[in-house]
Write a protein that holds these residues in place. Sequence first.
Motif, mmCIF file in Angstrom:
data_model
loop_
_atom_site.group_PDB
_atom_site.id
_atom_site.type_symbol
_atom_site.label_atom_id
_atom_site.label_comp_id
_atom_site.label_asym_id
_atom_site.label_seq_id
_atom_site.Cartn_x
_atom_site.Cartn_y
_atom_site.Cartn_z
ATOM 1 N N THR A 93 0.834 -1.206 0.000
ATOM 2 C CA THR A 93 0.000 0.000 0.000
ATOM 3 C C THR A 93 0.866 1.252 0.000
ATOM 4 O O THR A 93 0.600 2.208 -0.743
ATOM 5 N N MET A 94 1.909 1.262 0.815
ATOM 6 C CA MET A 94 2.822 2.412 0.846
ATOM 7 C C MET A 94 3.476 2.621 -0.521
ATOM 8 O O MET A 94 3.624 3.752 -0.995
ATOM 9 N N LEU A 95 3.859 1.526 -1.172
ATOM 10 C CA LEU A 95 4.471 1.599 -2.498
ATOM 11 C C LEU A 95 3.483 2.186 -3.508
ATOM 12 O O LEU A 95 3.844 3.055 -4.324
ATOM 13 N N ALA A 96 2.244 1.728 -3.454
ATOM 14 C CA ALA A 96 1.230 2.250 -4.375
ATOM 15 C C ALA A 96 0.977 3.735 -4.134
ATOM 16 O O ALA A 96 0.769 4.506 -5.085
ATOM 17 N N MET A 97 0.994 4.158 -2.875
ATOM 18 C CA MET A 97 0.826 5.584 -2.561
ATOM 19 C C MET A 97 1.988 6.404 -3.116
ATOM 20 O O MET A 97 1.792 7.495 -3.666
ATOM 21 N N GLN A 98 3.203 5.878 -2.971
ATOM 22 C CA GLN A 98 4.366 6.561 -3.538
ATOM 23 C C GLN A 98 4.212 6.726 -5.046
ATOM 24 O O GLN A 98 4.527 7.780 -5.607
ATOM 25 N N ARG A 99 3.728 5.694 -5.703
ATOM 26 C CA ARG A 99 3.537 5.757 -7.153
ATOM 27 C C ARG A 99 2.474 6.792 -7.531
ATOM 28 O O ARG A 99 2.632 7.518 -8.526
ATOM 29 N N ALA A 100 1.401 6.862 -6.751
ATOM 30 C CA ALA A 100 0.346 7.840 -7.044
ATOM 31 C C ALA A 100 0.878 9.266 -6.912
ATOM 32 O O ALA A 100 0.638 10.116 -7.776
ATOM 33 N N VAL A 101 1.616 9.533 -5.840
ATOM 34 C CA VAL A 101 2.174 10.878 -5.639
ATOM 35 C C VAL A 101 3.190 11.204 -6.734
ATOM 36 O O VAL A 101 3.225 12.324 -7.259
ATOM 37 N N ALA A 102 3.995 10.225 -7.106
ATOM 38 C CA ALA A 102 5.003 10.444 -8.152
ATOM 39 C C ALA A 102 4.364 10.764 -9.499
ATOM 40 O O ALA A 102 4.981 11.427 -10.351
ATOM 41 N N GLY A 103 3.132 10.323 -9.691
ATOM 42 C CA GLY A 103 2.451 10.548 -10.954
ATOM 43 C C GLY A 103 1.795 11.911 -11.089
ATOM 44 O O GLY A 103 1.248 12.237 -12.151
ATOM 45 N N LEU A 104 1.823 12.732 -10.039
ATOM 46 C CA LEU A 104 1.186 14.042 -10.090
ATOM 47 C C LEU A 104 2.012 15.030 -10.922
ATOM 48 O O LEU A 104 3.213 15.180 -10.721
ATOM 49 N N LYS A 105 1.340 15.700 -11.836
ATOM 50 C CA LYS A 105 1.958 16.769 -12.635
ATOM 51 C C LYS A 105 0.965 17.929 -12.661
ATOM 52 O O LYS A 105 -0.087 17.791 -13.273
ATOM 53 N N PRO A 106 1.260 19.057 -12.006
ATOM 54 C CA PRO A 106 2.472 19.389 -11.264
ATOM 55 C C PRO A 106 2.613 18.567 -9.983
ATOM 56 O O PRO A 106 1.634 18.006 -9.491
ATOM 57 N N ALA A 107 3.831 18.536 -9.472
ATOM 58 C CA ALA A 107 4.125 17.740 -8.284
ATOM 59 C C ALA A 107 3.527 18.380 -7.032
ATOM 60 O O ALA A 107 3.340 19.597 -6.958
ATOM 61 N N ALA A 108 3.220 17.524 -6.064
ATOM 62 C CA ALA A 108 2.719 18.017 -4.777
ATOM 63 C C ALA A 108 3.858 18.628 -3.966
ATOM 64 O O ALA A 108 4.998 18.181 -4.040
#
Length: 201
Positions: A93-108
């Motif tokens: 779950t933590m890995l999937a959350m990291q992937r979701a945040v990494a996919g944000l453009k613009p970045a959070a």
Amino acid sequence: MAKVEFPPLEIPYQGLYLAGVDEVGRGPLVGAVVTAAVILDPAQPIIGLADSKKLTEKKREALFDEIKSKALAWSVAEASVEEIDRLNILHATMLAMQRAVAGLKPAAEFVLVDGNRCPELPCPSQAVVKGDARHAAISAASILAKVTRDRQMQQLDQAYPDYGFAQHKGYPTPQHLAALERFGITPQHRRSFKPVQLKLL
């Protein structure tokens, strides 16, 4: 629909690029765990955001499209059944959350995570217990994640019609456990979860 008023939440960030993150699918015996990250646009408020579990399927579907069209950024990610079995469900779950945040453009620049812990992220973050009912961005993320995973379960239901995945979404209901007993496990079942493990013995 009346606007849901979220209770005040102390956040040490007042900028624009605040993301909400949530997951769906930690408890089921089958399928990926799905996460989403959303940065809402204050200039385009979305009426009706709430905890995805408290919304009807029709309302979630409508909000799903509205969130994607109005958000400053959104991203949906997942961790596979294989990753869940290899890492355990928490780490997956933590890995999937990291992937979701990494996919944000613009970045959070700051991330609010539903629950009581945050993954390692490239920006500051804050865990928010019951966050999907306490902040609009987390609510939006919960809706994207739930609709995405529910659609995956509908597809799985078509591939394995004997299991009832469209109804129970992979959770260990009596219907699901009875199907496991009768038909065995599918390639999409999480072999590290006890009810599935028992069928492997």
